[in-house]
Design a protein around this motif. Structure first.
Motif, PDB file in Angstrom:
ATOM      1  N   ASP A  90       0.901  -1.142   0.219  1.00  0.00           N
ATOM      2  CA  ASP A  90      -0.014   0.010  -0.098  1.00  0.00           C
ATOM      3  C   ASP A  90       0.854   1.345  -0.061  1.00  0.00           C
ATOM      4  O   ASP A  90       0.610   2.478  -0.755  1.00  0.00           O
ATOM      5  N   LEU A  91       1.904   1.312   0.560  1.00  0.00           N
ATOM      6  CA  LEU A  91       3.166   2.350   0.690  1.00  0.00           C
ATOM      7  C   LEU A  91       3.385   2.391  -0.650  1.00  0.00           C
ATOM      8  O   LEU A  91       3.659   3.608  -1.175  1.00  0.00           O
ATOM      9  N   ILE A  92       3.895   1.705  -1.220  1.00  0.00           N
ATOM     10  CA  ILE A  92       4.400   1.863  -2.861  1.00  0.00           C
ATOM     11  C   ILE A  92       3.282   2.150  -3.700  1.00  0.00           C
ATOM     12  O   ILE A  92       3.526   3.127  -4.548  1.00  0.00           O
ATOM     13  N   LEU A  93       2.022   1.811  -3.612  1.00  0.00           N
ATOM     14  CA  LEU A  93       0.846   2.269  -4.526  1.00  0.00           C
ATOM     15  C   LEU A  93       0.583   3.795  -4.017  1.00  0.00           C
ATOM     16  O   LEU A  93       0.503   4.572  -5.233  1.00  0.00           O
ATOM     17  N   ALA A  94       0.700   4.146  -2.687  1.00  0.00           N
ATOM     18  CA  ALA A  94       0.818   5.783  -2.473  1.00  0.00           C
ATOM     19  C   ALA A  94       1.814   6.243  -3.067  1.00  0.00           C
ATOM     20  O   ALA A  94       1.491   7.581  -3.739  1.00  0.00           O
TER      21      ALA A  94
END
Length: 444
Positions: free
Chosen positions: A278-282
């Motif tokens: 989710d951090l990479i997607l953000a």
């Protein structure tokens, strides 16, 4: 006697007519067979499948092809990697940056490293090369945005927590230290207030600067533990690939790498590492807001229990092209028809290999569509007739045929289940072509 001769002549004439009719029908049948004008031939043409000789998959995604969203589903890992490699090659030709997220796909790592390792264009982030720092080179506002967007809703990252983070980053800048994942992870959160006073006492910063930093820290003092918990969870998921001083690597700044049209390959470990993903997607969303174009390849990462990944996959963007590859994309979607159909709706290119699941094969049959199948039914009736020119009653046979049309799968589910490992269907949205072929190994 005359009647007998007449009967024989009539029978001979009937025999001749039957022979001529048989020759005519046989000739017509042969012509239809040679020209493909048979029921089977007409049905095959209605399917619209283009048959190709055995080919490399890269031949279907050459330089003149559009760089667009793609789904790669089924088959062996080797064939899926070949398809992903073909897409990455096309991305490089189109001068697009590529971000690849995978869960321990060492075959993909090896293939891409062999192809691009000596070009200066490839950045591999894994346990052997721990250099990932999602916060490197970002402002306090950008870091806060990343944390807020990637955190679970239950974490309740409110404005005062982000104000505390702003005070922390200002403290680091005052010490002339660049904010980084490593520093956030080991930060003595409870002691920051006192450490700020120490900077003022040593005249590293002015008292006004110290008061501003402390006011921000005080605003979130009661909830700083949320940041501690966030970074503790993140470390458990990305500790193996996170940048650490003294390991010889350098911290990777995704903004710089994507601007420089690099291929960045990140091993997220397991698809259950939800916070890391989710951090990479953000971070990808931040890059999109900065109008930095890229192609993102998601390899074998399930959306199960990951709403942020699910929503991201449902979206569409000209700035970020998306490739989804999995042993079974329908299963990867947790058999969620709405998500699967959203993926299909956004995808312009589909690469379908053999599947072992009946339900998945059926979904792909539905996705490839239907055609109007021609069916011919023949009715035969028998009877007796009496003729004044015959000594005995004769038999008669009459036949008639009727043609009906019904909707049928272009590719039946059982055909997908029975495919060979090197067999593939490729749908190309730009030309609305459905291609069938067998793949041969690419020659690098």
């Amino acid at each position: 006697m005359i009647r007998l001769i007449w009967v024989i002549l009539v029978q001979l004439l009937n025999l001749c007519f039957a022979l001529i009719r048989g020759i005519w029908n046989g000739t017509c049948g042969l012509v239809n067979l040679l020209t493909g004008n048979t029921v089977e031939g007409r049905n095959q043409r209605r399917k619209g499948i283009k048959e190709y000789q055995p080919s490399e998959i890269g031949g279907f995604f050459q330089e003149d092809a559009d760089l667009d969203n793609m789904i790669i589903s089924g088959g062996t890992k080797e064939k899926r990697v070949e398809a992903m490699e073909a897409y990455i090659n096309l991305s490089c030709y189109c001068d697009s940056a590529v971000l690849i997220l995978h869960a321990n796909d060492y075959e993909l790592e090896k293939t891409i490293e062999q192809k691009y390792g000596d070009t200066g264009r490839l950045v591999i982030i894994n346990g052997k090369n721990p250099c990932f720092d999602p916060f490197y080179g970002l402002s306090s506002k950008e870091i806060g945005q990343l944390i807020k967007e990637s955190a679970d809703k239950d974490d309740d990252m409110r404005a005062n927590v982000l104000t505390y983070l702003d005070g922390l980053t200002e403290y680091l800048y005052a010490k002339k230290v660049r904010p980084s994942y490593e520093l956030f992870q080991i930060c003595p959160y409870m002691a920051l207030y006192q450490k700020t006073d120490d900077l003022v006492a040593r005249q590293v910063i002015t008292s006004d600067q110290g008061d501003r930093i402390k006011s921000k820290l005080m605003a979130g003092q009661s909830e700083y533990y949320k940041l501690e918990a966030y970074f503790s969870m993140l470390d458990s998921q990305m500790g193996d690939i996170a940048y650490k001083r003294g390991y010889g690597a350098y911290p990777v700044n995704l903004s710089d790498e994507m601007k420089n049209k690099k291929i960045v390959l990140i091993n997220v470990g397991m698809d259950s590492n939800r916070l890391l993903i989710d951090l990479i997607l953000a971070r990808i969303k931040q890059l999109n807001r900065q109008r930095i174009t890229l192609a993102c390849v998601i390899d074998e990462i399930s959306v199960s229990d990951n709403l942020k990944l699910e929503n991201w996959l449902k979206g569409a963007s000209d700035i970020c092209k998306r490739v989804v590859s999995a042993t079974d994309v329908y299963a990867m979607c947790s058999a969620d028809e709405r998500l699967f159909n959203a993926l299909l709706g956004n995808s312009r290119n589909n690469v379908i290999f053999k599947h072992t699941s009946v339900s998945s094969a059926k979904k792909w049959s539905e996705a490839m569509g239907y055609y109007e199948k021609e069916e011919v039914s023949t009715n035969v009736s028998h009877g007796k007739n009496y003729s004044p020119y015959s000594l005995f009653p004769g038999s008669s046979t009459s036949s008639g045929s009727s043609i009906s049309m019904k909707q049928e799968y272009i590719v039946k589910p059982e055909e997908i289940l029975q495919m060979d490992n090197n067999e593939v269907y490729i749908y190309k949205g730009a030309t609305s072509e459905l291609i069938h072929t067998r793949l041969v190994k690419p020659v690098n």
